[in-house]
Motif scaffolding. Sequence first.
Motif, mmCIF file in Angstrom:
data_model
loop_
_atom_site.group_PDB
_atom_site.id
_atom_site.type_symbol
_atom_site.label_atom_id
_atom_site.label_comp_id
_atom_site.label_asym_id
_atom_site.label_seq_id
_atom_site.Cartn_x
_atom_site.Cartn_y
_atom_site.Cartn_z
ATOM 1 N N ASP A 208 30.075 24.913 29.784
ATOM 2 C CA ASP A 208 30.875 24.341 28.676
ATOM 3 C C ASP A 208 32.272 24.960 28.497
ATOM 4 N N CYS B 49 24.982 28.199 24.186
ATOM 5 C CA CYS B 49 24.632 27.482 25.411
ATOM 6 C C CYS B 49 24.377 28.412 26.589
ATOM 7 N N PHE C 248 35.917 24.308 22.742
ATOM 8 C CA PHE C 248 35.341 25.642 22.558
ATOM 9 C C PHE C 248 36.382 26.749 22.719
ATOM 10 N N LEU D 258 35.712 23.790 17.825
ATOM 11 C CA LEU D 258 34.652 24.805 17.643
ATOM 12 C C LEU D 258 35.075 26.015 18.475
ATOM 13 N N HIS E 3 29.096 14.703 23.494
ATOM 14 C CA HIS E 3 28.400 14.111 22.343
ATOM 15 C C HIS E 3 28.958 12.744 21.950
ATOM 16 N N HIS F 295 32.668 17.967 17.686
ATOM 17 C CA HIS F 295 33.245 18.581 18.889
ATOM 18 C C HIS F 295 32.769 17.852 20.132
ATOM 19 N N LEU G 224 30.847 29.373 27.987
ATOM 20 C CA LEU G 224 30.785 29.371 26.524
ATOM 21 C C LEU G 224 29.547 28.608 26.037
ATOM 22 N N ALA G 225 28.997 28.975 24.956
ATOM 23 C CA ALA G 225 29.259 30.240 24.284
ATOM 24 C C ALA G 225 28.087 31.177 24.570
ATOM 25 N N TYR H 16 21.609 22.763 23.744
ATOM 26 C CA TYR H 16 22.353 23.973 24.074
ATOM 27 C C TYR H 16 22.114 24.320 25.538
ATOM 28 N N TRP I 203 27.445 21.782 13.299
ATOM 29 C CA TRP I 203 28.746 22.171 13.851
ATOM 30 C C TRP I 203 29.832 21.212 13.391
ATOM 31 N N ASP J 258 29.424 19.799 27.545
ATOM 32 C CA ASP J 258 28.875 19.329 26.271
ATOM 33 C C ASP J 258 29.507 17.958 26.006
HETATM 34 C C1 VGL Z 1 27.756 24.943 22.073
HETATM 35 C C2 VGL Z 1 27.471 24.783 19.812
HETATM 36 C C3 VGL Z 1 27.416 23.413 19.895
HETATM 37 C C4 VGL Z 1 27.954 25.822 23.253
HETATM 38 C C5 VGL Z 1 27.682 23.577 22.183
HETATM 39 O O1 VGL Z 1 28.466 25.363 24.290
HETATM 40 O O2 VGL Z 1 27.590 27.031 23.163
HETATM 41 N N1 VGL Z 1 27.628 25.547 20.893
HETATM 42 N N2 VGL Z 1 27.525 22.816 21.088
#
Ligand code: VGL
Length: 216
Positions: A14, A162, A19, A30, A59, A92, A157-158, A126, A89, A57
């Motif tokens: 990600d 994830c 991010f 985020l 969505h 994002h 990340l993060a 995640y 969240w 990621d």
């Molecule tokens: C993530 C929160 C929401 C990540 C993805 O990549 O860590 N964290 N979506």
Amino acid sequence: MLPLTQSDALLIIDLQNDFCPAVDGIGGALAVADAHAIVPGINALAARFPHTLLTQDWHPAQHISFASSHAGTEPYQQIEVAYGPQTLWPDHCLHHSSGAAFHPALDVPRAELILRKGFRPHIDSYSAFLENDQTTATGLAGYLRERRITRLFLCGLAYDFCVRFSAIDGKALGFETIVLEDLTRAVNLPGSVADTHGALVAANIPEINSEALGIF
Ligand code: VGL
Ligand code: ZN
């Protein structure tokens, strides 16, 4: 020194604009502090690894993980959904948005797979292996097995979301799994970094510095 073989892959989690702290108004929805700093090291490793794989990621609007989808909630709050607790969240990584695009400086020309996750409206994901219902598979384990990839080095990340859940599931599914701690950064919610470290230790997942690979 940890010599690499043809069964090793770098799994870059990600590394997307949303991010990372915003640049010229792009991304940052985020943002993970200091996320830009890991990109050069990841590029250098990607140039040396036998196999490189990316997750993204991805969505839909009104995704279940967005606070905006649940009246009266705020980002970073936890709620109960059908499959259990879910942290909410800011919106994002909306598919096809500039925030969902990879970091512009990420340079992984030989990437063999881009695995998108979190695309089901009612399930967050995640982990790169199993969605947050702990049941729905992404297909990555089968892909890796067919490709005879047995050892995974995780970065991106993060760290506390994830990367954490991808590492735990990868290990549980039988892959040798190592986290490159200098090439991750954390969202850092209360307790989330300590919890992640504890979970990785408990799962016997080493956290190493990428210099230990001895390939620079
Ligand atoms: C993530 C929160 C929401 C990540 C993805 O990549 O860590 N964290 N979506
Ligand atoms: Zn997400």
